[in-house]
Enzyme design. Structure first.
Site, PDB file in Angstrom:
ATOM      1  CD1 TRP A   1      -2.976   1.435   0.783  1.00  0.00           C
ATOM      2  CD2 TRP A   1      -1.515   2.354   2.200  1.00  0.00           C
ATOM      3  NE1 TRP A   1      -3.477   2.658   1.167  1.00  0.00           N
ATOM      4  CE2 TRP A   1      -2.605   3.245   2.049  1.00  0.00           C
ATOM      5  CE3 TRP A   1      -0.473   2.721   3.048  1.00  0.00           C
ATOM      6  CZ2 TRP A   1      -2.681   4.463   2.717  1.00  0.00           C
ATOM      7  CZ3 TRP A   1      -0.556   3.944   3.715  1.00  0.00           C
ATOM      8  CH2 TRP A   1      -1.643   4.790   3.534  1.00  0.00           C
ATOM      9  CG  HIS A   2       3.366   2.264   3.209  1.00  0.00           C
ATOM     10  ND1 HIS A   2       2.845   1.192   3.889  1.00  0.00           N
ATOM     11  CD2 HIS A   2       3.183   3.336   4.026  1.00  0.00           C
ATOM     12  CE1 HIS A   2       2.383   1.587   5.058  1.00  0.00           C
ATOM     13  NE2 HIS A   2       2.565   2.892   5.165  1.00  0.00           N
ATOM     14  N   GLY A   3       3.759   1.540  -1.417  1.00  0.00           N
ATOM     15  CA  GLY A   3       4.408   1.732  -2.712  1.00  0.00           C
ATOM     16  C   GLY A   3       4.872   0.412  -3.288  1.00  0.00           C
TER      17      GLY A   3
END
Lengths: 475, 329
Positions: free
Chosen positions: A324-326
């Site tokens: 989700w962060h990248g």
């Protein structure tokens, strides 16, 4: 507009006054909040607003479709809604990662690649509002909430400016009822909201900015040029920075929303006081961790399908949190690291519950202290990979911890003071927040006014000379 | 009194007091890259802060900045670098493209002590500075000190006084080579105070502005010459926004022209390195494996790690032409 800027404060002063003035006319009030939220977002890039509006309308329609269960296809509607949201997020966030990966691996397998390079700009806040949309659809499907009848209210749920850019990922069941009948008529916990805003400013403008500028950025950039002590200090400092930065932002978001009459559950509950990893994740970025739990971990079976499945679910959920962060190896590793740690932690807690570890019960105080140290160190190592540009850079940083040959660099004494002060602040934050709120409540109006005004002036003066960006705006 | 009234009164007071008290910072935070014109709140606060600055100056609260006062008399020269209308003196200036000067300065011998200075291109991770530093520390008998400051440049010594900073850095660390990369924040107006105490705004793009900026560049380069440092000045790359890009082009030309006056300095252009075949802004370029790789982060200004590596590699190649570098085992 970032929270700790003069222009945001001017914007907020304008919105605040009209917010309370317009509440007499609930429709006008909600329309006003929606328009100012759209204005706030459009200032980043007008194209972002188009994406937000399209996604809002789409999810509003799907929510209605799920509730009505047209053609008995509510499951299919949920699937389509979630898939479209995930695709939208994936396109903006992961397209380039997949394109480069495809261009790397497909030729090795004898396939050509025709994926075009697209200059995609990630719409700020998209990860947050898409997760809000998915939880809305899932909650309707599970009949936890009713589909919203008003497109205006749903639009506001997606776009409410205090939460728009970096959360918290509020749930529809918490937010939407607060829009009915003109919303709150009074500001509850006024002094608490001011305390949150001021503590958020202090954490962001003073503590986080100082450590980033004077320590972490330099050492994380080129760890091979720094001593073991410098690297150790930078790891501890970054552990503080990410908390001060993100919880500072969340505190401000909750405080500003509170002054507009909206209640928001806490997003951070002093996570670095946790004595085990399970507790840490109940206290850290609560709106995301509870989202992952409710919409990934539990639907996967949670702990209901045997021990092996439970541990797989834990690790898988945390890897999703990392993704989700990248789309990058170091974020995936960070998620895996926490998944693995959580899994081991669960085994340990199960053993304790089964009274197989009498030793732990006897020395519970020592055990807690040890647990705190272990949790802090574990989390800090995880942040190394979170912060690093790549997995390799993360390893380089950790390896540097054991390179005792490099002479210790001369660091300003203020850096040591800031790290030590930051660590102490972790333990004092909660009581200080309570005291600060109580002191305000006892002050006569004029003194309170001067006190808070002075606090703002001092905090801005102590802040950096440049507009400070937030780490979580890039997610 | 109701809490709502209290809060509204507070915020009104805050908006009167805070930008007044912090007027300098409000003006400083105004981006030289241009703000969104629809941000009326930004405009409102900026105008109010500018008024506050005048009032504070009128009341004698604003002390003169020693950094600004020490700049000496204004020097005004002209050129077409900033897109100004040509004047009679313009024709005497170099054309917009010039060949590199060959350094006649004797390169230092090892151990090499590199000082890397600049704005966000040097300061921020994934820019140029950290990649260049990582590349340099792989060599023997070499030390690197990187000092980058976000939002800094030569336009605003009241924010970060680079000439004084480098003087101190040189005195404390005795570097023998310096690499400079700055200017992304410099296309902005600045305030000047004459020796008589008169304040004047030098608006960006005017002849006065350019004259003073050139003088600052020369002053900066002089510091390195006086201290016998070898200088590599990395030029700025093409930018996404065409208006901003033109400004940067003008600044690059100033650096390139001024460096011609210094035998110890070399300008390393990066404009073409990050442009496409037609000389236009390139959001992506092919890497060694033939993959299209993004060159910029979302602002269209700062570099991705890939582009940072392209620039750092070019700089390193040029440095290697002048000094012998041997890889560590």
């Amino acid at each position: 507009m970032l929270f700790p800027t003069f222009e945001f404060l001017a914007f907020f002063a304008f919105v605040l006054a009209l917010n309370w003035l317009l509440k007499k006319w609930p429709l006008v009030w909600r329309l006003f909040l929606l328009l100012v939220s759209y204005y706030f977002y459009a200032l980043w890039d007008i194209r972002f607003l188009g994406i937000l509006i399209i996604l809002s309308l789409f999810n509003f329609a799907i929510g209605w479709f799920i509730e009505k269960n047209f053609w008995q296809a509510k499951k299919f509607a949920l699937f389509c809604g979630v898939a479209a949201d995930v695709l939208a997020l994936g396109f903006f966030k992961y397209y380039d990662f997949f394109r480069v990966s495809a261009e790397t691996f497909l030729p090795k397998l004898g396939f050509g690649t025709n994926l075009p390079f697209l200059e995609i700009i990630l719409p700020v806040g998209i990860s947050f509002y898409i997760f809000r949309a998915i939880s809305y659809l899932a909650d309707i499907y599970q009949q936890k909430i009713k589909a919203e009848r008003s497109a205006l209210d749903f639009g506001l749920y997606m776009a409410f400016f205090p939460y728009l850019l970096a959360g918290p990922i509020t749930r529809a069941g918490e937010f939407l009822p607060q829009l009915k009948n003109g919303g709150a008529k009074v500001i509850e916990d006024l002094y608490r909201h001011f305390s949150l805003i001021l503590f958020g400013l202090f954490k962001k403008l003073v503590l986080s900015s100082f450590l980033v500028l004077n320590l972490t950025d330099d050492i994380f950039a080129v760890p091979e040029n720094h001593s073991a002590l410098g690297i150790a200090l930078a790891i501890v400092a970054y552990t503080l920075v990410i908390y001060f930065d993100f919880s500072g932002y969340s505190d401000m978001a909750i405080g500003f929303a509170g002054l507009l009459g909206f209640k928001t559950p806490p997003n951070f509950n002093f996570p670095y006081l946790a004595t085990n990893l399970k507790e840490f994740w109940k206290r850290w970025h609560i709106s995301l961790s509870s989202w992952i739990k409710d919409y990934i971990y539990i639907p996967l079976g949670g702990n209901r399908k045997g021990a092996a499945k439970k541990h797989f679910n834990l690790i898988f959920s945390m890897v999703v949190a990392g993704l989700w962060h990248g789309a990058a190896g170091h974020f995936i590793f960070w998620g895996f690291w926490h998944g693995l740690g959580s899994s081991v932690n669960h085994v340990w807690l199960d053993l304790k519950k089964a009274r197989l570890s009498k030793c732990a019960a006897i020395v519970s105080v020592l055990g807690k202290a040890f647990g705190w140290v272990l949790t802090f160190v574990f989390v800090a190592i995880g942040w190394v990979f979170f912060r690093a540009e790549s997995l390799a850079e993360g390893w380089k940083m950790l390896k540097g911890l054991f390179n005792l040959e490099r002479p210790t660099e001369s660091l300003p004494i203020l850096v040591f003071v800031a790290v030590a002060g930051g660590m102490i602040f972790l333990f004092l934050e909660k009581p200080l927040l309570d005291i600060f709120s109580k002191v305000q409540a006892r002050l006569p109006f004029i003194l309170w006014l001067l006190f808070i005004l002075l606090a703002f002036l001092v905090l801005f003066r102590m802040g950096p000379e440049t507009v400070p960006p937030f780490i979580y705006f890039s997610f | 009194m109701k809490d709502i009234t209290k809060v509204i009164i507070f915020f009104l007071l805050l908006m009167i007091a805070l930008p007044f008290y912090e007027s300098k910072r409000v003006i400083m935070w105004d981006s030289p890259r241009g703000e969104n014109v629809f941000n009326v709140f930004h405009g409102f606060v900026l105008v109010y802060a500018q008024g506050a600055e005048s009032i504070k100056t009128g009341l004698g609260f604003n002390k003169k900045s020693p950094a600004i006062n020490s700049l000496g008399p204004f020097v005004a020269t002209t050129s077409a670098a900033l897109g100004l209308q040509p004047t009679s003196t313009d024709s005497q200036l170099p054309a917009t493209t010039i060949s590199h000067n060959q350094m006649t300065f004797s390169p230092p011998s090892s151990p090499y002590r590199f000082l890397l200075v600049g704005d966000s291109f040097m300061a921020v991770m994934g820019g140029v500075g950290d990649i260049l530093e990582s590349s340099l520390v792989r060599f023997k008998e070499l030390a690197v000190l990187r000092v980058g400051r976000v939002s800094s440049g030569l336009s605003r010594p009241d924010y970060f006084d680079w000439p004084n900073q480098v003087r101190q850095l040189i005195a404390n660390n005795q570097p023998n080579i310096v690499v400079v990369m700055m200017g992304t924040n410099d296309a902005q107006s600045f305030e000047m105070i004459s020796p008589e105490g008169q304040r004047e705004i030098f608006k960006y793009g005017t002849q006065k502005w350019e004259g003073e900026y050139r003088r600052r560049v020369r002053e900066f380069l002089n510091i390195f010459q006086e201290n016998h440092l070898l200088v590599y000045w990395i030029g700025l790359p093409i930018m996404k926004d065409p208006v901003y890009s033109e400004k940067i082009k003008g600044l690059d030309l100033i650096y390139e022209q001024e460096i011609l006056n210094f035998s110890n300095a070399q300008f390393i252009p990066t404009w073409g390195l990050l442009a496409d075949q037609n000389g236009n802004y390139a959001p992506s370029l092919l890497d060694i494996k033939g993959r299209q790789m993004a060159t910029r982060v979302s602002d269209g200004i700062h570099l991705t790690t890939f582009a940072g590596e392209l620039v750092a590699r070019q700089v390193l190649e040029i440095i290697k032409e002048d000094i012998a570098l041997e890889l560590k085992k």
